[in-house]
Design a protein around this motif. Structure first.
Motif, PDB file in Angstrom:
ATOM      1  N   ALA A 127      -3.603   2.720  54.653  1.00  0.00           N
ATOM      2  CA  ALA A 127      -4.284   2.751  53.358  1.00  0.00           C
ATOM      3  C   ALA A 127      -4.926   3.883  53.136  1.00  0.00           C
ATOM      4  CB  ALA A 127      -5.182   1.570  53.583  1.00  0.00           C
ATOM      5  N   GLY A 128      -5.127   4.156  51.712  1.00  0.00           N
ATOM      6  CA  GLY A 128      -5.993   5.439  51.240  1.00  0.00           C
ATOM      7  C   GLY A 128      -6.722   4.849  49.948  1.00  0.00           C
ATOM      8  N   LEU A 129      -7.505   5.922  49.894  1.00  0.00           N
ATOM      9  CA  LEU A 129      -8.600   5.526  48.689  1.00  0.00           C
ATOM     10  C   LEU A 129      -8.694   6.482  47.933  1.00  0.00           C
ATOM     11  CD1 LEU A 129     -11.204   3.466  48.627  1.00  0.00           C
ATOM     12  CD2 LEU A 129     -12.544   5.507  49.239  1.00  0.00           C
ATOM     13  N   LEU A 130      -8.369   6.104  46.664  1.00  0.00           N
ATOM     14  CA  LEU A 130      -8.359   6.874  45.317  1.00  0.00           C
ATOM     15  C   LEU A 130      -9.697   6.997  44.664  1.00  0.00           C
ATOM     16  CD1 LEU A 130      -7.082   8.802  43.284  1.00  0.00           C
ATOM     17  CD2 LEU A 130      -6.040   6.630  42.349  1.00  0.00           C
ATOM     18  N   HIS A 147      -6.381   0.001  61.496  1.00  0.00           N
ATOM     19  CA  HIS A 147      -6.487  -0.632  62.685  1.00  0.00           C
ATOM     20  C   HIS A 147      -6.018  -2.103  62.615  1.00  0.00           C
ATOM     21  CE1 HIS A 147     -10.047   1.998  63.660  1.00  0.00           C
ATOM     22  NE2 HIS A 147      -9.088   2.960  63.602  1.00  0.00           N
ATOM     23  N   GLN A 148      -5.721  -2.434  64.142  1.00  0.00           N
ATOM     24  CA  GLN A 148      -5.102  -4.002  64.027  1.00  0.00           C
ATOM     25  C   GLN A 148      -6.167  -4.951  63.615  1.00  0.00           C
ATOM     26  OE1 GLN A 148      -4.245  -5.353  68.056  1.00  0.00           O
ATOM     27  NE2 GLN A 148      -2.736  -6.791  67.206  1.00  0.00           N
ATOM     28  N   PHE A 149      -5.668  -5.950  62.729  1.00  0.00           N
ATOM     29  CA  PHE A 149      -6.543  -6.809  62.058  1.00  0.00           C
ATOM     30  C   PHE A 149      -7.716  -6.292  60.976  1.00  0.00           C
ATOM     31  CE2 PHE A 149      -6.143  -8.496  66.566  1.00  0.00           C
ATOM     32  CZ  PHE A 149      -5.080  -9.278  66.246  1.00  0.00           C
ATOM     33  N   GLU A 150      -7.448  -4.983  60.606  1.00  0.00           N
ATOM     34  CA  GLU A 150      -8.451  -4.233  59.767  1.00  0.00           C
ATOM     35  C   GLU A 150      -7.853  -4.670  58.274  1.00  0.00           C
ATOM     36  OE1 GLU A 150     -10.691  -0.282  59.503  1.00  0.00           O
ATOM     37  OE2 GLU A 150      -8.421  -0.128  59.598  1.00  0.00           O
ATOM     38  N   SER A 151      -8.687  -5.039  57.349  1.00  0.00           N
ATOM     39  CA  SER A 151      -8.140  -5.017  56.057  1.00  0.00           C
ATOM     40  C   SER A 151      -7.985  -3.979  55.350  1.00  0.00           C
ATOM     41  CB  SER A 151      -9.190  -5.828  55.037  1.00  0.00           C
ATOM     42  OG  SER A 151     -10.327  -4.920  54.660  1.00  0.00           O
ATOM     43  N   ASP A 172     -10.956  -1.982  54.063  1.00  0.00           N
ATOM     44  CA  ASP A 172     -11.925  -1.631  55.067  1.00  0.00           C
ATOM     45  C   ASP A 172     -11.076  -0.170  55.614  1.00  0.00           C
ATOM     46  OD1 ASP A 172     -13.564  -3.521  54.841  1.00  0.00           O
ATOM     47  OD2 ASP A 172     -12.953  -4.665  56.570  1.00  0.00           O
ATOM     48  N   GLY A 173      -9.920  -0.287  55.951  1.00  0.00           N
ATOM     49  CA  GLY A 173      -9.155   0.677  56.272  1.00  0.00           C
ATOM     50  C   GLY A 173      -9.274   2.078  55.555  1.00  0.00           C
ATOM     51  N   ALA A 174      -9.210   1.839  54.170  1.00  0.00           N
ATOM     52  CA  ALA A 174      -9.198   2.938  53.390  1.00  0.00           C
ATOM     53  C   ALA A 174     -10.533   3.500  53.211  1.00  0.00           C
ATOM     54  CB  ALA A 174      -8.426   2.266  51.892  1.00  0.00           C
ATOM     55  N   VAL A 175     -11.458   2.541  53.225  1.00  0.00           N
ATOM     56  CA  VAL A 175     -13.019   3.148  53.296  1.00  0.00           C
ATOM     57  C   VAL A 175     -13.274   3.949  54.165  1.00  0.00           C
ATOM     58  CG1 VAL A 175     -15.600   2.489  52.907  1.00  0.00           C
ATOM     59  CG2 VAL A 175     -13.620   1.275  51.704  1.00  0.00           C
ATOM     60  N   ARG A 176     -12.943   3.398  55.529  1.00  0.00           N
ATOM     61  CA  ARG A 176     -13.446   3.893  56.829  1.00  0.00           C
ATOM     62  C   ARG A 176     -12.655   5.481  56.854  1.00  0.00           C
ATOM     63  NH1 ARG A 176      -9.961   4.644  60.601  1.00  0.00           N
ATOM     64  NH2 ARG A 176      -8.554   2.844  60.055  1.00  0.00           N
TER      65      ARG A 176
END
Length: 304
Positions: free
Chosen positions: A34-37, A68-72, A75-79
């Motif tokens: 995932a990525g964040l624009l 990450h496993q079980f990560e939305s 959440d993944g993009a923001v992290r």
């Protein structure tokens, strides 16, 4: 759109691994990526000049990486954007997301708006540079192929704003659950549920929009004895670090008149939720679309 760790660097998570397709193509992220624009109305979009050792190194894309496993995906993009570019979660609001789903692997682009100015920070070796790029100049850069393919569609919706205006008295009153015994309490519980829905977003089809999921802003209009309710956006639940996008308007007099006034002041796409026929006609004349109370109560019931 970062898709590997530095040569010789440690694998940080079980998701940091390649996935291979049947024809030999490789995709970074065992559990997808995932990525964040980030869109800033004044400065454009935040882009990352990718390190040379990465896949398609030297191109420009968006901060992101393996989930990450079980990560939305959100959440993944923001992290990832915080790790790679110092993007502060408290300074952005969700708008919509777009999903490339290959069946065995997916990439989710999460589009947010910067509602408070911030400066990105190159905080790991995955970036050569970070820059705010005006929308008209994005295509002049050597773009990561995946981002280049998705950019025209994303650009077409980037400045769209969606607001859902809720006739709280009408929606709460659509179910005979004893709400009239405590109108203020019923309205407060409803607004809390609306906040949870705001965090989860809506399927694009529910709003007749493109892409995967949208996060509209919500305006809850309350009247009479229900006035004085508040949102819980400042005391966010764990995992809900992003802004919920819910505001409450106390109608000084007629709730219908207050809703019409709100619609008149809003820009962008406006959806008014009410089953009141006269009110629907009034707001539709102003360009809003409408949904009945059952549309929203069904969405709320499906919210975890």
């Amino acid at each position: 759109m970062t898709d590997a760790h530095p040569p010789g660097g440690p694998v940080r998570d079980a998701g940091d691994a390649w996935v291979e397709s049947g024809d030999g193509r490789k995709y970074w992220g065992r559990f997808g990526a995932a990525g964040l624009l980030v869109h800033d109305r004044a400065r454009g979009v935040l882009l990352q000049h990718r390190a040379g050792w990465s896949h398609f190194g030297g191109t420009w894309g968006i901060p992101g990486g393996a989930r990450h496993q079980f990560e939305s995906a959100v959440d993944g993009a923001v992290r990832e954007s915080h790790e790679e570019a110092g993007v502060p979660a408290e300074s952005i609001e969700l708008r919509f997301d777009s999903v490339l789903d290959l069946g065995f692997w997916s990439y989710t682009t999460v589009i947010v708006e910067a509602v408070e100015p911030f400066e990105p920070v190159v905080s790991d070796p995955e970036s050569i540079a970070l820059a705010w790029v005006p929308l008209a100049e994005v295509e002049t850069l050597p773009l990561h192929p995946g981002f280049a393919d998705s950019w025209p569609g994303l650009r077409s919706q980037l400045e769209r704003r969606v607001t859902v205006v809720v006739d709280v008295a009408n929606v709460v009153g659509s179910r005979p659950d004893g709400w009239w015994k405590d109108r203020a309490g019923a309205a407060q519980r409803f607004v809390a549920r609306l906040g949870r829905l705001a965090h989860e977003g809506l399927d694009a089809q529910a709003l007749d929009l493109d892409f995967n999921r949208w996060w509209p802003a919500y305006v809850a209009v309350v009247e009479g004895q229900a006035r004085g309710v508040h949102t819980d956006d400042d005391a966010r639940e764990p995992g809900h670090e992003l802004r919920a996008g819910v505001s409450v308007v106390d109608a000084a007099g007629s709730g219908d008149d207050a809703i019409v006034d709100v619609v008149r002041e809003l820009d962008g796409a406006v959806v008014v939720v009410t089953s009141d026929r006269e009110l629907r006609e009034r707001v539709e004349r102003l360009g809003a679309t409408t949904r009945g109370a059952g549309w929203l109560t069904d969405l709320l019931d499906a919210t975890s």
